[in-house]
Design a protein around this motif. Structure first.
Motif, short mmCIF file in Angstrom:
data_model
loop_
_atom_site.label_atom_id
_atom_site.label_comp_id
_atom_site.label_asym_id
_atom_site.label_seq_id
_atom_site.Cartn_x
_atom_site.Cartn_y
_atom_site.Cartn_z
N GLY A 127 -40.48 -65.25 -53.50
CA GLY A 127 -39.06 -65.05 -53.74
C GLY A 127 -38.41 -66.25 -54.40
N LEU A 128 -38.78 -67.47 -53.93
CA LEU A 128 -38.23 -68.68 -54.54
C LEU A 128 -38.69 -68.83 -55.99
N LEU A 129 -39.96 -68.46 -56.25
CA LEU A 129 -40.46 -68.53 -57.63
C LEU A 129 -39.70 -67.56 -58.53
N VAL A 130 -39.46 -66.34 -58.01
CA VAL A 130 -38.69 -65.37 -58.79
C VAL A 130 -37.28 -65.88 -59.04
N MET A 131 -36.67 -66.49 -58.00
CA MET A 131 -35.32 -67.03 -58.18
C MET A 131 -35.32 -68.16 -59.21
N PHE A 132 -36.37 -69.00 -59.21
CA PHE A 132 -36.43 -70.10 -60.17
C PHE A 132 -36.58 -69.56 -61.59
N VAL A 133 -37.50 -68.60 -61.77
CA VAL A 133 -37.69 -68.03 -63.11
C VAL A 133 -36.42 -67.33 -63.58
N THR A 134 -35.80 -66.57 -62.66
CA THR A 134 -34.56 -65.87 -63.02
C THR A 134 -33.46 -66.86 -63.40
N SER A 135 -33.34 -67.95 -62.62
CA SER A 135 -32.34 -68.97 -62.93
C SER A 135 -32.61 -69.62 -64.28
#
Length: 454
Positions: free
Chosen positions: A25-33
């Motif tokens: 989830g944090l990786l997805v949030m980082f990529v999305t950001s």
């Protein structure tokens, strides 16, 4: 404490799932950001170029007297305009995305020089407004000429989106997101270990009653199904072994009844009265040992149904029976709740403990009380106690202390063993403790404590 918390398979699977899911989830949030920031930069560059183009068109179409007023208004939107500047900009060695986009927009219509600058020249930006923040450390500097030939220098402030706040809706959404992931991981771990918990529960039930039905092996993973099948086969083998042993002991006891009866009839014909009494007593002890062995085998292999049992009446009845038999027994205390127990087995357990106390201690004091949701029965005697090294050994089958090997006390060494089996099948425990005069004084008796869950 951490080792104890994550000692179960459920907790370990939960930790693996929760950690992996949160990291994903944090990786997805980082990529999305990152992607959102790149998109914001593209939109910001496009809006800045469009604003500069509109401003240049407005200056080109306005008379010279109106140009200072236009520059004053533009300053409120992050663009500082200087007419007829004294400094001369030079082309940069490398371009940023912003400088390249501005140069591409103006180079076709007029000469233009665009550089990215930092320092005091960029400390002109107005206060932030809207959802954008103004970076006062860097800016874009554009030098060109109007249609009337007037040189113009434009300083364009950098505007960027602020980082998300840690409070408000962001914190609530983050909490709900992580909480939902943890709940999902715990549910998955719980479901994954459910067959193993059922197998462990069946193993505990097997120790209490070998006659429990086999575990169903349907709707389970292949690995668990193989373990369940192996467990059921083991239970069947143990049950068959115990049944064979019990049948063998029953057959031996049955076959011994006839010769023992004939021996008793022949002993009755012995002329010596003292010898006759000793022979008959030995024969009676032999028959009692056989019966105790059969009873031990039966109790070890079966578990009768449990019912609500009044422990107060049972303990008082056992004590009264001993008093009627001529023994010195004192009884006190009571419990306020009924037990879910097997009355016959529990009575046998109490009788064995009380018989030992009366055999080796001459008298007994029985106390009944409640402690931490347990019904406790203390049986104290006035005997010589048991050596500390033999406290556990006395629960082994046919184990007797040396000072009990006499014709007067007799016994087979199965009394405490049977009591321990019965009490543990009820979910309780049995404990022994020597009674002393003072802390390190001589032993004046033995206390046997039976603890049974209420």
């Amino acid at each position: 404490m951490i080792q104890k918390l994550f000692g179960s398979m459920t907790a370990r699977i939960f930790l693996i799932l929760a950690t992996g899911t949160v990291l994903c989830g944090l990786l997805v949030m980082f990529v999305t950001s990152y992607e959102r920031r790149a998109l914001d930069d593209q939109i910001r560059i496009r809006h800045t170029v469009e604003r500069l183009e509109q401003l240049m068109l407005l200056l080109d179409s306005s008379p010279a007297s109106a140009q200072p007023a236009i520059a004053s208004v533009a300053a409120h939107y992050g663009v500082r305009i200087t007419f007829r500047p004294t400094e001369k900009l030079t082309d940069p060695v490398s371009d940023s995305s912003m400088t390249k986009a501005i140069r591409d927009a103006f180079s076709a219509t007029r000469p233009v020089t665009v550089v990215q600058s930092e320092g005091p020249d960029c400390s002109f930006a107005p206060p932030p407004h809207g959802f954008l923040m103004v970076d006062t450390k860097s800016c874009e500097r554009l030098q060109t000429v109007l249609k009337d030939g007037t040189p113009v220098l434009m300083d364009v402030s950098h505007r960027r989106r602020p980082p998300p706040p840690l409070g408000g809706d962001f914190a609530l959404n983050l909490f709900l997101f992580l909480g939902g992931l943890c709940l999902l991981a715990w549910w998955a771990a719980h479901m994954a270990t459910k067959p193993i918990r059922k197998l462990a529960s069946a193993a505990r039930a097997l120790s209490n009653n070998i006659e429990n039905p086999p575990l169903p092996a349907v709707k389970t993973p292949h690995e668990v199904r193989d373990a369940v099948t192996a467990f059921n086969n083991m239970q069947s083998s143990i049950r068959q072994h115990i049944e064979d042993r019990t049948h063998m002991l029953a057959a031996i006891a049955h076959d011994l009844q006839t010769p023992l009866t004939r021996l008793r009839l022949r002993f009755e014909k012995v002329q010596d009265e003292a010898l006759r009494g000793q022979l008959i007593e030995d024969l009676g002890n032999t028959q009692a040992m056989i019966q105790e062995g059969l009873e031990f085998a039966r109790i070890s292999s079966t578990d009768s149904p449990r019912v609500k049992t009044d422990l107060n009446s049972m303990v008082e009845s056992v004590c009264n029976d001993a008093i009627d038999a001529g023994f010195e027994v004192h009884f006190e205390g009571r419990v306020n709740k009924a037990l879910n127990a097997t009355p016959h087995a529990l009575r046998r357990c109490l009788c064995n403990v009380l018989d030992n106390a009366l055999k080796y201690g001459r008298y007994a004091t029985v106390r009944l009380y409640e402690r931490e949701h347990m019904a406790c029965i203390d049986v104290e005697d006035g005997g010589e106690g048991i050596p500390e090294r033999d406290m556990e050994a006395v629960f082994q089958p046919f184990k007797r202390m040396e000072n009990s090997r006499s014709r007067n006390t007799g016994g087979t060494g199965l009394g405490l063993t049977t009591a321990k089996i019965i009490i543990e099948r009820h979910g309780g425990a049995i404990a022994l403790k020597n009674l002393r005069v003072g802390r390190d004084g001589p032993v004046v008796g033995l206390r046997v404590t039976l603890s049974i869950p209420l």
